[in-house]
Write a protein that holds these residues in place. Structure first.
Motif, mmCIF file in Angstrom:
data_model
loop_
_atom_site.group_PDB
_atom_site.id
_atom_site.type_symbol
_atom_site.label_atom_id
_atom_site.label_comp_id
_atom_site.label_asym_id
_atom_site.label_seq_id
_atom_site.Cartn_x
_atom_site.Cartn_y
_atom_site.Cartn_z
ATOM 1 N N THR A 44 19.046 -12.441 13.502
ATOM 2 C CA THR A 44 19.358 -13.798 13.966
ATOM 3 C C THR A 44 18.817 -14.835 12.988
ATOM 4 O O THR A 44 19.426 -15.885 12.783
ATOM 5 N N ILE A 45 17.676 -14.534 12.376
ATOM 6 C CA ILE A 45 17.109 -15.440 11.366
ATOM 7 C C ILE A 45 17.941 -15.390 10.098
ATOM 8 O O ILE A 45 18.257 -16.416 9.491
ATOM 9 N N ARG A 46 18.314 -14.194 9.694
ATOM 10 C CA ARG A 46 19.099 -14.028 8.468
ATOM 11 C C ARG A 46 20.435 -14.753 8.569
ATOM 12 O O ARG A 46 20.882 -15.407 7.621
ATOM 13 N N VAL A 135 4.852 -21.106 10.181
ATOM 14 C CA VAL A 135 5.594 -21.508 11.378
ATOM 15 C C VAL A 135 5.802 -20.278 12.263
ATOM 16 O O VAL A 135 6.275 -19.244 11.810
ATOM 17 N N PRO A 136 5.432 -20.383 13.553
ATOM 18 C CA PRO A 136 5.543 -19.227 14.451
ATOM 19 C C PRO A 136 6.951 -19.088 15.024
ATOM 20 O O PRO A 136 7.574 -20.072 15.408
ATOM 21 N N ILE A 137 7.431 -17.859 15.097
ATOM 22 C CA ILE A 137 8.763 -17.594 15.620
ATOM 23 C C ILE A 137 8.716 -17.136 17.072
ATOM 24 O O ILE A 137 9.674 -17.315 17.822
ATOM 25 N N ASN A 138 7.582 -16.586 17.517
ATOM 26 C CA ASN A 138 7.543 -15.979 18.849
ATOM 27 C C ASN A 138 6.128 -15.960 19.402
ATOM 28 O O ASN A 138 5.161 -16.289 18.704
ATOM 29 N N MET A 139 6.020 -15.556 20.649
ATOM 30 C CA MET A 139 4.734 -15.209 21.233
ATOM 31 C C MET A 139 4.913 -13.940 22.041
ATOM 32 O O MET A 139 5.687 -13.894 22.995
ATOM 33 N N HIS A 140 4.211 -12.898 21.618
ATOM 34 C CA HIS A 140 4.177 -11.645 22.355
ATOM 35 C C HIS A 140 2.968 -11.637 23.275
ATOM 36 O O HIS A 140 1.953 -12.282 22.990
ATOM 37 N N ARG A 141 3.094 -10.892 24.350
ATOM 38 C CA ARG A 141 1.923 -10.570 25.157
ATOM 39 C C ARG A 141 1.559 -9.129 24.859
ATOM 40 O O ARG A 141 2.404 -8.234 24.933
ATOM 41 N N PRO A 310 12.693 -23.990 -8.378
ATOM 42 C CA PRO A 310 12.985 -25.058 -7.407
ATOM 43 C C PRO A 310 14.028 -24.652 -6.365
ATOM 44 O O PRO A 310 14.009 -25.157 -5.236
ATOM 45 N N GLU A 311 14.960 -23.764 -6.724
ATOM 46 C CA GLU A 311 15.964 -23.326 -5.758
ATOM 47 C C GLU A 311 15.341 -22.451 -4.673
ATOM 48 O O GLU A 311 15.707 -22.543 -3.503
ATOM 49 N N VAL A 312 14.393 -21.606 -5.058
ATOM 50 C CA VAL A 312 13.687 -20.796 -4.062
ATOM 51 C C VAL A 312 12.849 -21.693 -3.165
ATOM 52 O O VAL A 312 12.729 -21.473 -1.961
ATOM 53 N N SER A 313 12.280 -22.747 -3.760
ATOM 54 C CA SER A 313 11.508 -23.712 -2.976
ATOM 55 C C SER A 313 12.379 -24.356 -1.898
ATOM 56 O O SER A 313 11.946 -24.551 -0.755
ATOM 57 N N LYS A 314 13.630 -24.677 -2.253
ATOM 58 C CA LYS A 314 14.553 -25.240 -1.262
ATOM 59 C C LYS A 314 14.882 -24.204 -0.179
ATOM 60 O O LYS A 314 15.015 -24.546 1.006
ATOM 61 N N ALA A 315 14.991 -22.956 -0.584
ATOM 62 C CA ALA A 315 15.265 -21.889 0.386
ATOM 63 C C ALA A 315 14.094 -21.723 1.350
ATOM 64 O O ALA A 315 14.288 -21.408 2.535
ATOM 65 N N GLN A 316 12.880 -21.946 0.867
ATOM 66 C CA GLN A 316 11.709 -21.886 1.737
ATOM 67 C C GLN A 316 11.784 -22.950 2.832
ATOM 68 O O GLN A 316 11.470 -22.690 3.989
ATOM 69 N N VAL A 317 12.201 -24.151 2.438
ATOM 70 C CA VAL A 317 12.362 -25.233 3.409
ATOM 71 C C VAL A 317 13.395 -24.834 4.459
ATOM 72 O O VAL A 317 13.192 -25.014 5.669
ATOM 73 N N VAL A 322 14.805 -22.934 9.933
ATOM 74 C CA VAL A 322 15.479 -21.929 10.753
ATOM 75 C C VAL A 322 14.501 -21.336 11.771
ATOM 76 O O VAL A 322 14.821 -21.188 12.960
ATOM 77 N N VAL A 323 13.304 -20.978 11.317
ATOM 78 C CA VAL A 323 12.317 -20.352 12.200
ATOM 79 C C VAL A 323 11.968 -21.252 13.379
ATOM 80 O O VAL A 323 11.803 -20.793 14.509
ATOM 81 N N MET A 324 11.886 -22.566 13.133
ATOM 82 C CA MET A 324 11.504 -23.497 14.189
ATOM 83 C C MET A 324 12.709 -24.064 14.942
ATOM 84 O O MET A 324 12.530 -24.869 15.861
ATOM 85 N N ASP A 325 13.907 -23.635 14.591
ATOM 86 C CA ASP A 325 15.097 -24.115 15.283
ATOM 87 C C ASP A 325 15.111 -23.570 16.716
ATOM 88 O O ASP A 325 14.969 -22.361 16.924
#
Length: 417
Positions: A44-46, A135-141, A310-317, A322-325
């Motif tokens: 789903t992230i990919r 940035v956190p994607i989830n919370m497991h118990r 710089p292109e990888v830096s943009k991909a990091q953003v 995406v993770v926080m969406d």
């Protein structure tokens, strides 16, 4: 000049339209998600990243609950070749940030208001000082019990209310040919049970004193001896074939009814769901039994390393966004078995186990019973967490008195200070 056929022209134009205008920038992501449900959730992230125009270069390193991945990272950093991003658990991201190899995400946080959506108990693991570094994607118990409903029905047992009940149920399950508890002998699998016992027997305050504050009196207490005595009883619930067993294999034993229960984080639920099983109908979920219930949390987060491209830096953003969406957090956690890391999202269309976890998280926050899972590095620093895991594992697989185990624990913590 030879005239091209209309069919060839049409085919050529279609191919040209299908090709990207420029080479797609990929971000390499180092992670340890390799089970069926983990990979499905990761997709789903990919897919969301691809929708932003960036590719995902997969670097999966399974095993040792992320330990093998950390070894791989050390080699990469020593060679001056860091990945673009990495999955972190526990103090890992904070430790690498302190080494000066990670970029901060402060501008993105300021623009999107991310920090306000993250539970306060989680912030120490994604912020280094004033800098948001992951940035956190989830919370497991972590302190869940997963049970095969048909096995419970066959043995005539119900959800245990105490560890004494759970252990007594073992005899009824054995009598009908069912292994009471499925697990492997990996230290972290044993420590998941140990963590639960510390909180369930001693209560949340004792857990914090012993596993977070490393209080000598708590470590050397009769309560800690009781934890080890109970862990010895739990060993009697496990079959002799547990050597070398992966956690997902143990989950499969519960799924197919060979075993009745597994004490494991709710990543195990993803394996049940992947087989099309329904909570309440096919399997049961409940917190490890205690008069003072707690919510032992584990989060997965993504941090970005400093890169020169710089292109990888943009991909990091793009990956951080995406993770926080909210939609990605929703879709990811539906599959993974966890609940969203963001506290401003609901779980109305999640399964009953997720709804139970969501409600019990709220109760735990209110009652000061939110506890970081020590097994996965959310309590004491790693050098101390390793001592708890090593001692619990030695005790579980060898003949050792609870008094000797407590002394070994006290000595190990003292040596690690």
């Amino acid at each position: 000049m030879r005239k091209l056929s209309s069919t060839l022209i049409t085919s050529t134009l279609a191919l040209a339209a299908a090709l990207p205008a420029h080479a797609e920038t990929k971000i390499e992501v180092l992670h340890h998600w390799v089970s069926e449900s983990e990979v499905a959730a990761l997709n789903t992230i990919r897919e969301a990243l691809a929708a932003k125009g960036y590719g995902w270069q997969d670097s999966a390193v399974g095993g040792m609950s992320g330990g093998n991945m950390q070894q791989a990272l050390r080699s990469r950093l020593a060679a001056g070749n860091p990945p673009g991003a990495m999955q972190f658990i526990g103090w890992e991201g904070i430790d690498w940030s302190s080494e000066g190899v990670m970029r901060d995400l402060n501008d993105l946080d300021k623009a999107n208001g991310w920090e306000a959506t993250i539970a306060p108990q989680v912030l120490p693991f994604v912020k280094n000082g004033e800098n948001l570094i992951a940035v956190p994607i989830n919370m497991h118990r972590q302190n869940w019990v997963w049970a095969n409903k048909a096995a419970f029905d066959k043995a005539g047992i119900a959800e245990p209310k105490t560890w004494a009940d759970l252990i007594a149920d073992g005899d009824k399950l054995k009598a009908v040919g069912i292994i009471p508890l499925a697990m492997g002998d990996e230290p972290w699998q044993i420590q998941v049970i140990f963590d639960a016992l510390v909180a369930d027997i001693g209560g949340p305050d004792f857990y914090r004193k012993a596993l977070v504050d490393l209080d000598p009196e708590a470590l050397n207490s009769d309560t800690m001896k009781q934890v080890f005595d109970t862990l010895r009883q739990v060993r009697g619930l496990v079959d002799d074939g547990f050597n070398g067993r992966d956690w997902a294999v143990a989950t499969g034993m519960v799924i197919d009814g060979q075993a009745a229960m597994q004490v494991m984080g709710d990543w195990a639920k993803g394996e049940f769901l992947a087989k099309g099983l329904k909570p309440g109908t096919d399997f049961l979920c409940f917190a490890t039994p205690s008069e003072t219930p707690s919510f032992q949390f584990v989060i997965d987060s993504f941090g970005m390393f400093k890169v020169s491209d710089p292109e990888v830096s943009k991909a990091q953003v793009a990956l951080a966004e995406v993770v926080m969406d909210p939609k990605v957090q929703h879709d990811f956690n539906l599959i993974k078995g966890s609940i969203p890391a963001r506290t401003d999202l609901g779980v109305d269309d999640f399964d009953d186990c997720a709804k139970k976890g969501f409600a019990e998280r709220a109760t735990a926050i209110e009652g000061n019973a939110m506890l970081g899972g020590a097994t996965h590095g959310f309590a004491a620093q790693p050098q101390f967490a390793a001592v708890f895991g090593d001692v619990a594992a030695q005790f579980f697989v060898n003949e050792m008195s609870s008094e000797d185990a407590v002394q070994l624990l006290v000595d190990g913590i003292d040596n690690a200070r």
